[in-house]
Design a protein around this motif. Structure first.
Motif, short mmCIF file in Angstrom:
data_model
loop_
_atom_site.label_atom_id
_atom_site.label_comp_id
_atom_site.label_asym_id
_atom_site.label_seq_id
_atom_site.Cartn_x
_atom_site.Cartn_y
_atom_site.Cartn_z
N VAL A 127 0.83 -1.20 0.00
CA VAL A 127 0.00 0.00 0.00
C VAL A 127 0.87 1.25 0.00
O VAL A 127 0.65 2.18 -0.79
N TYR A 128 1.87 1.27 0.88
CA TYR A 128 2.72 2.46 1.01
C TYR A 128 3.60 2.69 -0.22
O TYR A 128 4.07 3.81 -0.43
N ARG A 129 3.84 1.68 -1.01
CA ARG A 129 4.56 1.89 -2.26
C ARG A 129 3.76 2.73 -3.24
O ARG A 129 4.31 3.39 -4.11
N ARG A 130 2.44 2.69 -3.10
CA ARG A 130 1.56 3.37 -4.05
C ARG A 130 1.03 4.69 -3.52
O ARG A 130 0.83 5.63 -4.28
N TRP A 131 0.77 4.77 -2.23
CA TRP A 131 0.25 5.99 -1.62
C TRP A 131 0.97 6.22 -0.30
O TRP A 131 1.17 5.28 0.48
N LYS A 132 1.32 7.47 -0.01
CA LYS A 132 2.14 7.73 1.17
C LYS A 132 1.34 7.83 2.46
O LYS A 132 1.92 7.83 3.55
N SER A 133 0.02 7.91 2.36
CA SER A 133 -0.79 7.98 3.58
C SER A 133 -2.22 7.56 3.27
O SER A 133 -2.62 7.46 2.10
N LYS A 134 -2.98 7.35 4.31
CA LYS A 134 -4.39 7.01 4.16
C LYS A 134 -5.14 8.12 3.44
O LYS A 134 -5.98 7.87 2.57
N LEU A 146 -4.42 8.10 -0.29
CA LEU A 146 -5.08 6.95 -0.91
C LEU A 146 -6.56 7.26 -1.16
O LEU A 146 -7.08 7.05 -2.27
N VAL A 147 -7.23 7.79 -0.16
CA VAL A 147 -8.67 8.06 -0.28
C VAL A 147 -8.93 9.21 -1.25
O VAL A 147 -9.86 9.16 -2.06
N LEU A 148 -8.10 10.25 -1.19
CA LEU A 148 -8.27 11.37 -2.10
C LEU A 148 -8.11 10.92 -3.56
O LEU A 148 -8.84 11.37 -4.44
N ASP A 149 -7.16 10.05 -3.79
CA ASP A 149 -6.94 9.54 -5.14
C ASP A 149 -8.19 8.80 -5.64
O ASP A 149 -8.63 8.99 -6.77
#
Length: 219
Positions: A74-81, A84-87
Motif C-alpha cells: 500500500v505504502y509503495r503506491r500511496w504515502k498515507s491514508k 489513498l482516499v483522495l486519489d
C-alpha cells in the motif's frame, strides 16, 4: 597453445554495449514493479473498508488485510491514508460526472443535478465526504487537498455548462461558474449529505428552474 589476438585485430575490438550477445536487459536492482492486479485489489479493499467503517476508522492495516497484501504494498503506491482516499475519490468523481449537453441551460442544469444526486447518494461518497471535511477543518494542508479533489472536476463541468449557455446567448460570457455551482449543488449537498433526507418528488426539476432563473436574473 592459444595466443591472444593482436592489438587492433577485429577480435580484439571491444563489443558494443547492448549487442545480441549481452542477453536480455534486466530492470535495475531495487526497481519497484507495481503490479496492476495488486493496485486494483487495494482500491477495491479501500472502497469496502470505507463503506464498512468510514474514513476516520479506516486503517492501512485493515485495507492491506482485506486486499491480501502487506502494508508495504500500500505504502509503495500511496504515502498515507488520506492520499489513498483522495486519489480514489478524485477518480470516482471524474468518472461519475460527464459534461451535460442537452442544448439548453435548464436542461444542462437538470442533468447535472441528476448526476450529482446519484453521486452524493453513493454509499462511499456519503460516508467519505463528510469525514474528509472534518479532517480538512483541522488541517489546512488537508483542506487544500480536499478542495482540489472535490471541487476541481465539478467546477470544470460548471464552467463548461456556463460557456455553452453563453454561446447560445442564454447567459453573459462573464457569468461566474462557481456561483452557478454554489446555486445548483449547495441545496443538493445540504439535503443529501448534511440532512441525509430523501429528495421530494419533483425537487430536481424545481431546483433546476430556480437556478436557471437566478443565473439569468443575476446577469
Amino acid at each position: 597453445m592459444p595466443t591472444s589476438p593482436a592489438p587492433g585485430s577485429p577480435s580484439a575490438a571491444p563489443r558494443p554495449a547492448g549487442g545480441p550477445s549481452d542477453g536480455p536487459r534486466r530492470a535495475p536492482a531495487g526497481a519497484a514493479v507495481l503490479r496492476e492486479d495488486i493496485t486494483e485489489a487495494i482500491r477495491a479493499a479501500v472502497f469496502a473498508e470505507l463503506a464498512a467503517v468510514g474514513f476516520s476508522k479506516m486503517s492501512i492495516e485493515a485495507v492491506a488485510r482485506r486486499a491480501g497484501v502487506g502494508k508495504t504494498a500500500v505504502y509503495r503506491r500511496w504515502k498515507s491514508k488520506l492520499h489513498l482516499v483522495l486519489d480514489l475519490v478524485s477518480a470516482f468523481a471524474v468518472q461519475g460526472l460527464p459534461v451535460p449537453d442537452t442544448g439548453s441551460l435548464h436542461g444542462d442544469l437538470r442533468a447535472l443535478l441528476e448526476l450529482m444526486s446519484h453521486l452524493l447518494r453513493h454509499p462511499v461518497a456519503s460516508q467519505v465526504i463528510p469525514d474528509l471535511l472534518v479532517e480538512a477543518a483541522r488541517n489546512p494542508e488537508i483542506a487544500e487537498a480536499v478542495r482540489e479533489v472535490l471541487l476541481r472536476s465539478e467546477t470544470e463541468i460548471a464552467g463548461a455548462v456556463v460557456r455553452a449557455a453563453a454561446g447560445r446567448g442564454e447567459l453573459p460570457a462573464d457569468t461566474d461558474p462557481e456561483r452557478a455551482l454554489d446555486l445548483a449543488i449547495g441545496p443538493l449537498y445540504w439535503r443529501l449529505v448534511v440532512v441525509r433526507g430523501e429528495l421530494p418528488a419533483g425537487y430536481l426539476d424545481e431546483l433546476a428552474r430556480a437556478v436557471t432563473a437566478a443565473l439569468k436574473a443575476g446577469s
